[in-house]
Design an enzyme around this catalytic site. Sequence first.
Site, short mmCIF file in Angstrom:
data_model
loop_
_atom_site.label_atom_id
_atom_site.label_comp_id
_atom_site.label_asym_id
_atom_site.label_seq_id
_atom_site.Cartn_x
_atom_site.Cartn_y
_atom_site.Cartn_z
N CYS A 116 16.52 -65.87 -13.49
CA CYS A 116 16.46 -64.45 -13.21
C CYS A 116 15.66 -63.71 -14.29
CB CYS A 116 17.89 -63.92 -13.06
SG CYS A 116 18.03 -62.28 -12.32
N HIS A 117 16.30 -62.85 -15.07
CA HIS A 117 15.64 -62.14 -16.17
C HIS A 117 15.68 -62.94 -17.48
CE1 HIS A 117 16.24 -58.79 -13.36
NE2 HIS A 117 15.32 -58.13 -14.04
#
Length: 190
Positions: A116-117
């Site tokens: 994800c991030h």
Amino acid sequence: MPTITTSSLDGMKVAILVADGFEQVEMTEPRQALDRAGAHTQIVSPMDGSVRGWNHHDPADTFEVDVPLKGAKAEDFDALLLPGGVVNPDTLRIHEQAVAFVRAFVEAGKPIAAICHGPWTLIDAGGVKGRKMTSWPSLRADLSNAGAKWSDAEVVVDRDLVTSRKPDDLPAFNREMTKMFELAYEAALH
């Protein structure tokens, strides 16, 4: 006598680097997959005592910090897991010790899994240039500008780095992370 089998990651030490605001499922599910495979996972954090996960935009559970970042050394671990969530990697990437901790894994060529991030922190640690990666779509420009070859794929494996986009990708992420960690760990033992 029954045959005793050992798991593929028996004895492997995996650091899970998080600050408050990590996407909880992106820490708990990969951690469970690693623990089931025999790894010894430890939460490393710049936060004191405990750290809070999030379910998207809502606060979730708290988890005890196993190793405070100020006392953590990359050489004490065999691999690194970087969960996502927006707040978590944004906090880590401006924390000098966190960036140095991640950079030590990058420079040592130790396996890293980021979802994800999570890859955001890798940019500041100098770990994305020339690498094939994926992430949450909003990081595409950041990763590309830092020299990564970004693609919109469920999971991307590039040598000692595995990345995925989002919680829906966790089954593929966990499978490829465990496989990559196993190969790296076997190579390190021999």
